[in-house]
Motif scaffolding. Structure first.
Motif, PDB file in Angstrom:
ATOM      1  N   LYS A  48       0.795  -1.148  -0.047  1.00 28.65           N
ATOM      2  CA  LYS A  48       0.130  -0.070  -0.210  1.00 28.65           C
ATOM      3  C   LYS A  48       0.905   1.228  -0.155  1.00 28.65           C
ATOM      4  O   LYS A  48       0.556   2.339  -0.324  1.00 28.65           O
ATOM      5  CB  LYS A  48      -0.994   0.126   1.212  1.00 28.65           C
ATOM      6  N   SER A  49       2.063   1.096   0.439  1.00 29.24           N
ATOM      7  CA  SER A  49       3.114   2.489   0.249  1.00 29.24           C
ATOM      8  C   SER A  49       3.086   2.650  -1.228  1.00 29.24           C
ATOM      9  O   SER A  49       3.533   3.719  -1.642  1.00 29.24           O
ATOM     10  CB  SER A  49       4.300   2.184   1.089  1.00 29.24           C
ATOM     11  N   ILE A  50       3.481   1.436  -2.162  1.00 26.71           N
ATOM     12  CA  ILE A  50       3.776   1.591  -3.398  1.00 26.71           C
ATOM     13  C   ILE A  50       2.485   2.302  -4.078  1.00 26.71           C
ATOM     14  O   ILE A  50       2.491   3.185  -4.716  1.00 26.71           O
ATOM     15  CB  ILE A  50       4.183   0.248  -4.184  1.00 26.71           C
ATOM     16  N   PHE A  51       1.350   1.538  -3.802  1.00 26.20           N
ATOM     17  CA  PHE A  51       0.019   2.173  -4.110  1.00 26.20           C
ATOM     18  C   PHE A  51      -0.184   3.500  -3.759  1.00 26.20           C
ATOM     19  O   PHE A  51      -0.694   4.438  -4.789  1.00 26.20           O
ATOM     20  CB  PHE A  51      -1.186   1.402  -3.278  1.00 26.20           C
ATOM     21  N   ARG A  52       0.232   3.998  -2.702  1.00 27.31           N
ATOM     22  CA  ARG A  52       0.132   5.332  -2.386  1.00 27.31           C
ATOM     23  C   ARG A  52       1.065   6.160  -3.147  1.00 27.31           C
ATOM     24  O   ARG A  52       0.597   7.338  -3.322  1.00 27.31           O
ATOM     25  CB  ARG A  52       0.618   5.502  -0.911  1.00 27.31           C
ATOM     26  N   SER A  53       2.179   5.773  -3.655  1.00 23.58           N
ATOM     27  CA  SER A  53       3.011   6.522  -4.587  1.00 23.58           C
ATOM     28  C   SER A  53       2.274   6.780  -5.892  1.00 23.58           C
ATOM     29  O   SER A  53       2.529   7.924  -6.423  1.00 23.58           O
ATOM     30  CB  SER A  53       4.360   6.080  -4.633  1.00 23.58           C
ATOM     31  N   TYR A  54       1.523   5.817  -6.414  1.00 21.16           N
ATOM     32  CA  TYR A  54       0.907   5.969  -7.420  1.00 21.16           C
ATOM     33  C   TYR A  54      -0.396   6.907  -7.438  1.00 21.16           C
ATOM     34  O   TYR A  54      -0.632   7.900  -8.213  1.00 21.16           O
ATOM     35  CB  TYR A  54       0.228   4.601  -8.097  1.00 21.16           C
ATOM     36  N   TYR A  55      -0.961   6.802  -6.301  1.00 25.67           N
ATOM     37  CA  TYR A  55      -2.050   7.920  -5.967  1.00 25.67           C
ATOM     38  C   TYR A  55      -1.648   9.038  -5.962  1.00 25.67           C
ATOM     39  O   TYR A  55      -2.247  10.123  -6.514  1.00 25.67           O
ATOM     40  CB  TYR A  55      -2.746   7.173  -4.824  1.00 25.67           C
ATOM     41  N   LEU A  56      -0.541   9.337  -5.238  1.00 24.81           N
ATOM     42  CA  LEU A  56      -0.231  10.760  -5.194  1.00 24.81           C
ATOM     43  C   LEU A  56       0.549  11.185  -6.214  1.00 24.81           C
ATOM     44  O   LEU A  56       0.425  12.519  -6.593  1.00 24.81           O
ATOM     45  CB  LEU A  56       1.060  10.791  -3.994  1.00 24.81           C
ATOM     46  N   ALA A  57       0.968  10.443  -7.125  1.00 26.82           N
ATOM     47  CA  ALA A  57       1.244  10.705  -8.600  1.00 26.82           C
ATOM     48  C   ALA A  57       0.127  11.331  -9.331  1.00 26.82           C
ATOM     49  O   ALA A  57       0.420  12.125 -10.027  1.00 26.82           O
ATOM     50  CB  ALA A  57       1.921   9.610  -9.199  1.00 26.82           C
ATOM     51  N   VAL A  58      -0.932  10.721  -9.234  1.00 24.03           N
ATOM     52  CA  VAL A  58      -2.068  11.068  -9.928  1.00 24.03           C
ATOM     53  C   VAL A  58      -2.453  12.439  -9.415  1.00 24.03           C
ATOM     54  O   VAL A  58      -2.801  13.463 -10.300  1.00 24.03           O
ATOM     55  CB  VAL A  58      -3.328  10.125 -10.100  1.00 24.03           C
ATOM     56  N   LYS A  59      -2.507  12.380  -7.969  1.00 19.47           N
ATOM     57  CA  LYS A  59      -2.907  13.633  -7.344  1.00 19.47           C
ATOM     58  C   LYS A  59      -2.090  14.823  -7.666  1.00 19.47           C
ATOM     59  O   LYS A  59      -2.661  16.061  -7.956  1.00 19.47           O
ATOM     60  CB  LYS A  59      -2.949  13.540  -5.946  1.00 19.47           C
ATOM     61  N   SER A  60      -0.870  14.590  -7.796  1.00 18.51           N
ATOM     62  CA  SER A  60       0.418  15.699  -8.220  1.00 18.51           C
ATOM     63  C   SER A  60      -0.072  16.201  -9.550  1.00 18.51           C
ATOM     64  O   SER A  60      -0.009  17.303  -9.814  1.00 18.51           O
ATOM     65  CB  SER A  60       1.669  15.356  -8.144  1.00 18.51           C
ATOM     66  N   TYR A  61      -0.452  15.417 -10.596  1.00 20.88           N
ATOM     67  CA  TYR A  61      -0.408  15.849 -12.007  1.00 20.88           C
ATOM     68  C   TYR A  61      -1.667  16.583 -12.084  1.00 20.88           C
ATOM     69  O   TYR A  61      -1.945  17.602 -12.964  1.00 20.88           O
ATOM     70  CB  TYR A  61      -0.418  14.728 -12.764  1.00 20.88           C
ATOM     71  N   ALA A  62      -2.791  16.258 -11.315  1.00 15.95           N
ATOM     72  CA  ALA A  62      -3.947  17.069 -11.366  1.00 15.95           C
ATOM     73  C   ALA A  62      -3.686  18.441 -10.809  1.00 15.95           C
ATOM     74  O   ALA A  62      -3.927  19.439 -11.501  1.00 15.95           O
ATOM     75  CB  ALA A  62      -5.011  16.259 -10.527  1.00 15.95           C
ATOM     76  N   GLU A  63      -3.103  18.553  -9.699  1.00 15.34           N
ATOM     77  CA  GLU A  63      -2.467  19.954  -9.255  1.00 15.34           C
ATOM     78  C   GLU A  63      -1.644  20.596 -10.582  1.00 15.34           C
ATOM     79  O   GLU A  63      -1.837  21.922 -10.525  1.00 15.34           O
ATOM     80  CB  GLU A  63      -1.660  19.743  -8.169  1.00 15.34           C
ATOM     81  N   LYS A  64      -0.758  20.061 -11.133  1.00 15.36           N
ATOM     82  CA  LYS A  64      -0.056  20.620 -11.988  1.00 15.36           C
ATOM     83  C   LYS A  64      -0.806  21.118 -13.120  1.00 15.36           C
ATOM     84  O   LYS A  64      -0.467  22.214 -13.690  1.00 15.36           O
ATOM     85  CB  LYS A  64       1.284  19.611 -12.451  1.00 15.36           C
ATOM     86  N   MET A  65      -1.842  20.318 -13.484  1.00  9.75           N
ATOM     87  CA  MET A  65      -2.523  20.689 -14.826  1.00  9.75           C
ATOM     88  C   MET A  65      -3.343  21.734 -14.461  1.00  9.75           C
ATOM     89  O   MET A  65      -3.487  22.668 -15.226  1.00  9.75           O
ATOM     90  CB  MET A  65      -3.606  19.510 -15.287  1.00  9.75           C
ATOM     91  N   GLU A  66      -3.984  21.876 -13.323  1.00  7.66           N
ATOM     92  CA  GLU A  66      -4.656  23.188 -12.683  1.00  7.66           C
ATOM     93  C   GLU A  66      -3.969  24.283 -12.906  1.00  7.66           C
ATOM     94  O   GLU A  66      -4.193  25.427 -13.557  1.00  7.66           O
ATOM     95  CB  GLU A  66      -5.398  22.812 -11.439  1.00  7.66           C
ATOM     96  N   ALA A  67      -2.509  24.360 -12.299  1.00  5.17           N
ATOM     97  CA  ALA A  67      -1.822  25.406 -12.091  1.00  5.17           C
ATOM     98  C   ALA A  67      -1.225  25.844 -13.529  1.00  5.17           C
ATOM     99  O   ALA A  67      -1.176  27.123 -13.957  1.00  5.17           O
ATOM    100  CB  ALA A  67      -0.712  24.769 -11.216  1.00  5.17           C
TER     101      ALA A  67
END
Length: 400
Positions: free
Chosen positions: A227-246
């Protein structure tokens, strides 16, 4: 009381305990010949283990992936990609394994490579789709290997355990840790919040469980790693959503935003199946938002993706918070502990959102209740578990 119980936590105490365990036996002075011999022996063991992994399908596939990415990486510098070479490397080293495991992954990679070659898609977008979808495949293979290791450990087949686990560590080193490092850097995660620390701590604890022949502990610590690996993928998606909006606000071109969207979509493939079990509609909406020909990346908002993730992940948390007590009632403490840890690892994924919305104090209080809940499950104290579990779920509900 099982003294290892207090190691089984995703918070600071877990990492501190793991550090203490790693330090045990490490305070000999450097001038002792025994330590030199030990170092030489450990070096030999490491070399032997690497040799074991070298001939595996996993190692061959990682090598093929690395070769592919070496060629595809030139697109980042605006150079022309030799698509035929990439296709050949994919077909020779990866396609069969991926197609047999998940035909949709193979179709996505093939479509990306074909579109990149034919000019139907910007090369760098095709590169990101192929790259991240392949990484998603490796994550799923890791899950299979974890189960193989657990089964072999339960059947006391030590060679099979070691064979599977060395491949897991190989994938962590070559694929998962580099991705986790990027997320740690972006979100400034350290200590018990660090993805890299959590993955490595989980692997170390699993290895200790293997040495002890303790399949129950192995299954619990498996959740920390996975789930730590899973969390890295979740945070990757989350970060790109933030980057796209910015990026949209800064007026960046659609192509640049589409590259981010492609990366987010690729990472999402690793986790979407599991998230669908938490909230199918929210998981489907996330897929729609991240799909290139469905959603304009300039319209993606971080708040929306965060809300959708909160729905899916909270659904997973609630599921495990219901499942673990039921298993406990059935006298299946081993599986109850595994489910409890899995629920808490999903809770860990929402730490950032919890802190942002509820504040540090309420977030830490929720984590304390989560740890108390796990301990109550492990100690077979259903009434105590109910009290702490209700407190955690109440906090989770406040995010929705």
């Amino acid at each position: 009381m099982n003294k290892k119980k207090h190691l089984i936590t995703i918070f600071a105490s877990f990492l501190m305990a793991s550090t203490v365990l790693a330090a045990c036996g490490g305070d000999q002075t450097t001038d002792k010949p025994e330590q030199t011999k030990q170092a030489e022996t450990e070096g030999d063991k490491k070399e032997t283990k690497e040799e074991v992994v070298t001939g595996t399908d996993v190692a061959k596939q990682v090598a093929a992936y690395t070769d592919m990415m070496s060629e595809l990486a030139v697109a980042k510098d605006g150079q022309e990609v030799d698509w035929d070479t990439v296709q050949q490397k994919y077909e020779a080293g990866l396609q069969k394994g991926i197609a047999d495991f998940n035909p949709e992954f193979d179709q996505a990679i093939q479509a990306a490579l074909s579109a990149g070659k034919n000019g139907e898609m910007e090369p760098i977008i095709a590169v990101q789709l192929a790259d991240k979808t392949t990484q998603s495949y490796f994550y799923q293979i890791q899950k299979v290997l974890q189960q193989e290791a657990a089964d072999a450990l339960g059947n006391e087949k030590q060679n099979e355990v070691n064979f599977a686990f060395e491949q897991i560590k190989f994938l962590a080193e070559k694929i998962f840790i580099p991705t986790a490092e990027k997320r740690d850097s972006y979100y400034e995660l350290s200590g018990d919040s660090s993805l890299v620390e959590n993955v490595n701590s989980g692997l170390s604890a699993q290895e200790e469980a293997i040495a002890a022949g303790n399949v129950e502990d192995f299954q619990v610590f498996l959740q920390v790693t996975d789930k730590s690996i899973f969390r890295s993928y979740y945070l990757a998606v989350k970060s790109y959503a933030e980057k796209m909006e910015a990026g949209a606000k800064e007026g960046k071109e659609k192509q640049e935003l589409s590259i981010m969207q492609a990366e987010a979509w690729g990472f999402y493939q690793a986790i979407k199946g599991s998230l669908g079990g938490g909230d199918e509609a929210a998981a489907a909406q996330l897929e729609k938002l991240l799909t290139l020909n469905t959603t304009d990346p300039a319209t993606i908002k971080a708040a929306e993706t965060n809300a959708l993730f909160a729905k899916t992940i909270s659904g997973k948390i609630k599921g495990y918070y219901e499942k673990a007590p039921k298993l406990l009632a059935e006298k299946n403490i081993a599986e109850a502990k595994g489910s409890a840890m899995e629920g808490n690892m999903f809770l860990k994924m929402l730490q950032g959102q919890m802190t942002e919305k509820l504040g540090e104090e309420k977030t830490q209080a929720a984590f304390a209740e989560a740890e108390a809940w796990y301990n109550a499950i492990a100690d077979n104290k259903p009434e105590d578990a109910k009290v702490s579990g209700n407190a955690v779920i109440s906090t989770v509900d406040s995010l929705l």
